[in-house]
Scaffold this active site. Structure first.
Site, PDB file in Angstrom:
ATOM      1  N   ASP A 215       0.863  -1.015  -0.048  1.00 56.67           N
ATOM      2  CA  ASP A 215      -0.022   0.150   0.002  1.00 56.67           C
ATOM      3  C   ASP A 215       0.843   1.180  -0.008  1.00 56.67           C
ATOM      4  O   ASP A 215       1.882   1.074   0.406  1.00 56.67           O
ATOM      5  CB  ASP A 215      -0.880   0.016   1.405  1.00 56.67           C
ATOM      6  CG  ASP A 215      -1.732   1.089   1.335  1.00 56.67           C
ATOM      7  OD1 ASP A 215      -2.256   1.425   0.347  1.00 56.67           O
ATOM      8  OD2 ASP A 215      -2.216   1.397   2.446  1.00 56.67           O
ATOM      9  N   LYS A 216       0.367   2.451  -0.593  1.00 59.45           N
ATOM     10  CA  LYS A 216       1.404   3.408  -0.411  1.00 59.45           C
ATOM     11  C   LYS A 216       1.341   4.328   0.791  1.00 59.45           C
ATOM     12  O   LYS A 216       2.332   4.484   1.472  1.00 59.45           O
ATOM     13  CB  LYS A 216       0.863   4.332  -1.624  1.00 59.45           C
ATOM     14  CG  LYS A 216       1.780   5.634  -1.991  1.00 59.45           C
ATOM     15  CD  LYS A 216       1.589   6.285  -2.962  1.00 59.45           C
ATOM     16  CE  LYS A 216       0.471   7.064  -2.822  1.00 59.45           C
ATOM     17  NZ  LYS A 216       0.575   8.427  -2.067  1.00 59.45           N
ATOM     18  N   THR A 217       0.266   4.895   1.233  1.00 60.73           N
ATOM     19  CA  THR A 217       0.348   5.794   2.048  1.00 60.73           C
ATOM     20  C   THR A 217       0.643   5.263   3.553  1.00 60.73           C
ATOM     21  O   THR A 217       0.027   4.413   3.864  1.00 60.73           O
ATOM     22  CB  THR A 217      -1.005   6.526   2.325  1.00 60.73           C
ATOM     23  OG1 THR A 217      -1.340   7.111   1.170  1.00 60.73           O
ATOM     24  CG2 THR A 217      -1.157   7.670   3.237  1.00 60.73           C
TER      25      THR A 217
ATOM     26  N   ASP B 165      -2.650  -0.900   5.860  1.00 64.24           N
ATOM     27  CA  ASP B 165      -3.574  -0.630   7.261  1.00 64.24           C
ATOM     28  C   ASP B 165      -4.239  -1.915   7.496  1.00 64.24           C
ATOM     29  O   ASP B 165      -5.006  -2.346   6.795  1.00 64.24           O
ATOM     30  CB  ASP B 165      -4.218   0.783   7.047  1.00 64.24           C
ATOM     31  CG  ASP B 165      -4.803   1.173   8.243  1.00 64.24           C
ATOM     32  OD1 ASP B 165      -5.899   0.623   8.527  1.00 64.24           O
ATOM     33  OD2 ASP B 165      -4.282   1.646   9.083  1.00 64.24           O
TER      34      ASP B 165
END
Length: 689
Positions: free
Chosen positions: A387-389, A581
């Site tokens: 995932d990026k964020t 997350d």
């Protein structure tokens, strides 16, 4: 984190919990020791374990004192030493001393044998109990007139060495829990509760969410929480593995057990003691010790088979030598030696000791292992999906541009309305917008009827107006005629819609973590492909993928679509690990072969992930994979040693080299068995991250 797709934390989420694994059955006292050692925070279990160590030590010294006269009274020892000690009743004294040694010194093994028989789970205690009982009964029979030489001195030395071996081994096992006990000791017993203008000393256990506590310089933080006043540096090394003190300011989260620096802090408690990060770490470690991984199942099965093989081999050895014409005492001695030397102790402890060591060491470095099998399978990973964020990027969005579509709408008004809608959310984009409004000291109105739109944005009513803050995908769906916004290649866009009319946009930027590129390069060396899976727009995803030299990127996907992308990779034959997350990426984390949740500080509510990375550092993923491989190697090394030891020593104990003058005594067999177990324990202790 869910990137530009707005999955806000106050939404309801479906969690697909991994079913807890069945607790291991207790194979022996040593297995009890492993469990008890890692239940130290409960107090009672830790006390029991130390009491067991002390009990074995006491029995050892009593047997040691009694063994000396037993050996001096034994005809064989007298013959070897050239002594002649005889007096009236010497045989009865020999019997009395040996009986005390058998019942007092051998009691742990006899009671263990009985317990294993009751549970129909024969193991190490069955073998030892059987061996010493045979030796004692045979020796008593020789005193009663049976032809042959008594076994009393062999019995005494066998029990003596077994007691010593267990004592040493249990201390080795206890060492595996030392790190966890240090974690337990991190939690201070008392806290300074701020009650109005008064500071009260209260028990840490009594703190509740919302309480304000004072953390003085040099003190340990008493509870998880958020700093409301003060700035300081905190040492979190024992909790997260971060060796350098971490700067903490107002609004930052702190973890119970971390050590405060030179300045006082006021902290609003967010979790009570039972729900604190430290308590969850300790629970995770204990749960991991009670879980049965595939490797452990293999070891358990092998240990049970070895028990059966030992009994069959012992009886067969006895029959072979007795039928071959050797004396009854010789055949009995061979049987006892085979049974003792084949005890599956080292085999039974091969995996639990590595599990104990790896889980505690990993927890100290911010790697929380919730699912043992997922951790061991980290060595199989061929594709890692990021995932990026908050994973590859810092996760702190800063507003770099605010633009209104109409001159009638001022930029500051647009930002204030967006901040009003977002102020109840903890999403990084929301935080960035609210922080910018606060920095400009804008009057932020109150929002009502706040509703999150899964993966699309958030809506609310502000000053009688319907205000939406949404993603580019939502804009394209609802307002396809809207002209594309320039200069958004490296930023994340949030559009503001007022009363169903596009009013403007806010451009936010999220900085790539400096650790991300080295992590990707390290993964490439491990022959692991890297894929970026993000809800953000394609241009941002492409820019990040290019900057970090990722193998592929997939952009503009909603949470449920992430799961489908994971399935596609798996269908292509990839063994997939997903990092994200634990809340917003729950479906994808559950679908992945190895789910790795990114959490920071006390946010470890990743029910679907098998592993939680506390520090949100992509380099920790590399450490995790390498440590998983190292842990598996240790397990295999221990299993190979324990199995190989039995393959070599069993024939020696049976007397295969008897005609060449090489014969192992029962005591020598006990020494070899003990050494084998201690080697397994030491090898487990050498495991490092």
């Amino acid at each position: 984190m869910e990137d530009h797709q707005y999955m806000h934390v106050h939404m309801d989420h479906d969690h697909h919990d991994h079913s807890p694994e069945t607790p291991r059955q207790h194979e022996s006292h040593a297995h009890h020791a492993v469990k008890d050692a890692h239940a130290g925070h409960s107090g009672h279990a830790g006390h029991d374990h130390h009491a067991m160590i002390n009990d074995f030590r006491r029995r050892f010294y009593v047997v040691l004192i009694l063994t000396i006269p037993v050996m001096l009274l034994s005809p064989m020892i007298q013959h070897w030493l050239g002594l002649d000690i005889h007096f009236t009743g010497d045989k009865y004294l020999l019997f009395t001393l040996s009986a005390v040694i058998f019942f007092f010194g051998g009691w742990p093994f006899l009671s263990g044998w009985w317990n294993e028989m009751k549970t129909r789970n024969p193991g190490m205690m069955t073998l030892i109990g059987f061996a010493i009982t045979v030796a004692f009964i045979y020796s008593v029979a020789t005193l009663s007139g049976l032809q042959g030489m008594d076994f009393f001195w062999e019995l005494a030395t066998l029990i003596l060495i077994m007691l010593l071996g267990h004592w040493i081994e249990m201390k080795s096992v206890a060492g595996a829990s030392r790190e966890l006990e240090l974690l337990v000791q991190l939690m201070p017993a008392e806290a300074h509760l701020v009650a109005g203008n008064q500071i009260q000393e209260v028990k840490t256990d009594s703190l509740q969410p919302g309480d304000i506590i004072l953390v003085k310089p040099g003190e340990k933080v008493a509870a998880d929480g958020i700093i409301t006043e003060g700035d300081s540096y905190l040492n979190e090394s024992m909790l997260t593995g971060e060796s350098r003190p971490v700067g903490k300011h107002r609004g930052d989260k702190v973890i119970a057990g971390s050590l405060n620096g030179n300045n006082a802090l006021r902290v609003r408690v967010s979790h009570n003691a039972a729900s604190s990060y430290l308590s969850q770490v300790i629970k995770l470690v204990n749960d991991a010790q009670l879980s049965r991984s595939n490797t452990q199942l293999l070891a358990d099965k092998a240990a049970r088979w070895l028990t059966i093989i030992a009994i069959v081999a012992g009886v067969s050895t006895f029959l072979f030598w007795y039928i071959d014409g050797k004396s009854l005492s010789f055949a009995m001695e061979r049987m006892v030696t085979v049974i003792v030397i084949c005890c599956p102790h080292a085999l039974g402890l091969a995996v639990p000791l590595v599990v104990a060591r790896s889980t505690t060491v990993a927890a100290q470095h911010g790697l929380l292992i919730k699912n043992r099998t997922a951790f061991e399978n980290a060595r199989k990973i061929t594709t890692l999906v990021f995932d990026k964020t908050g994973t590859l990027t810092v996760g702190k969005f800063e507003v770099v541009k605010v633009a209104a579509f109409s001159p009638a709408c001022k930029e500051h008004d647009l930002l204030a309305l967006a901040a009003a809608v977002e102020q109840q959310s903890e999403h990084p984009i929301a935080t960035g917008i609210v922080n910018r409004a606060q920095a400009l000291q804008l009057p932020v109105p109150v929002a009502t009827q706040v509703q999150a739109m899964a993966g699309k944005g958030i809506s609310a009513e502000v000053n009688g107006k319907a205000v939406l803050v949404v993603s580019p995908a939502y804009m394209q769906e609802k307002f396809p005629a809207q002209q594309p916004v320039e200069n958004s290649d490296t930023g994340t866009l949030s559009f503001v819609i007022i009363d169903n009319e596009p009013a403007g946009y806010i451009l936010l930027a999220d900085e790539v973590r400096p650790e991300s590129l080295p992590a990707v390069q390290a993964l490439r060396k491990e022959n692991i492909k890297t894929v970026l899976l993000t809800g953000d727009n394609r241009k941002v995803a492409a820019a990040v993928a290019e900057q970090l030299q990722l193998d592929n990127y997939i952009a503009e996907v909603l949470p449920h679509q992430k799961l489908e992308e994971i399935k596609k990779l798996q269908a292509a034959g990839e063994y997939v690990a997903m990092t994200g997350d634990g809340i917003n990426d729950a479906p994808a984390l559950a679908q992945a072969d190895v789910g790795i949740a990114i959490g920071s500080g006390s946010d470890i509510a990743a029910e679907t992930a098998g592993i939680v990375l506390v520090n949100s550092n992509p380099e920790d993923i590399v450490s995790l994979i390498r440590f998983g491989k190292a842990t598996y190697r240790k397990m295999i090394q221990n299993l190979a040693w324990a199995t190989g030891y039995n393959i070599i020593t069993m024939p020696l104990a049976a007397g295969i080299l008897y005609h060449w003058g090489i014969l192992l005594s029962p005591a020598a067999g006990a020494v070899l068995m003990t050494v084998s177990t201690v080697i397994v324990a030491i090898n487990a202790r050498l495991l490092k991250l």
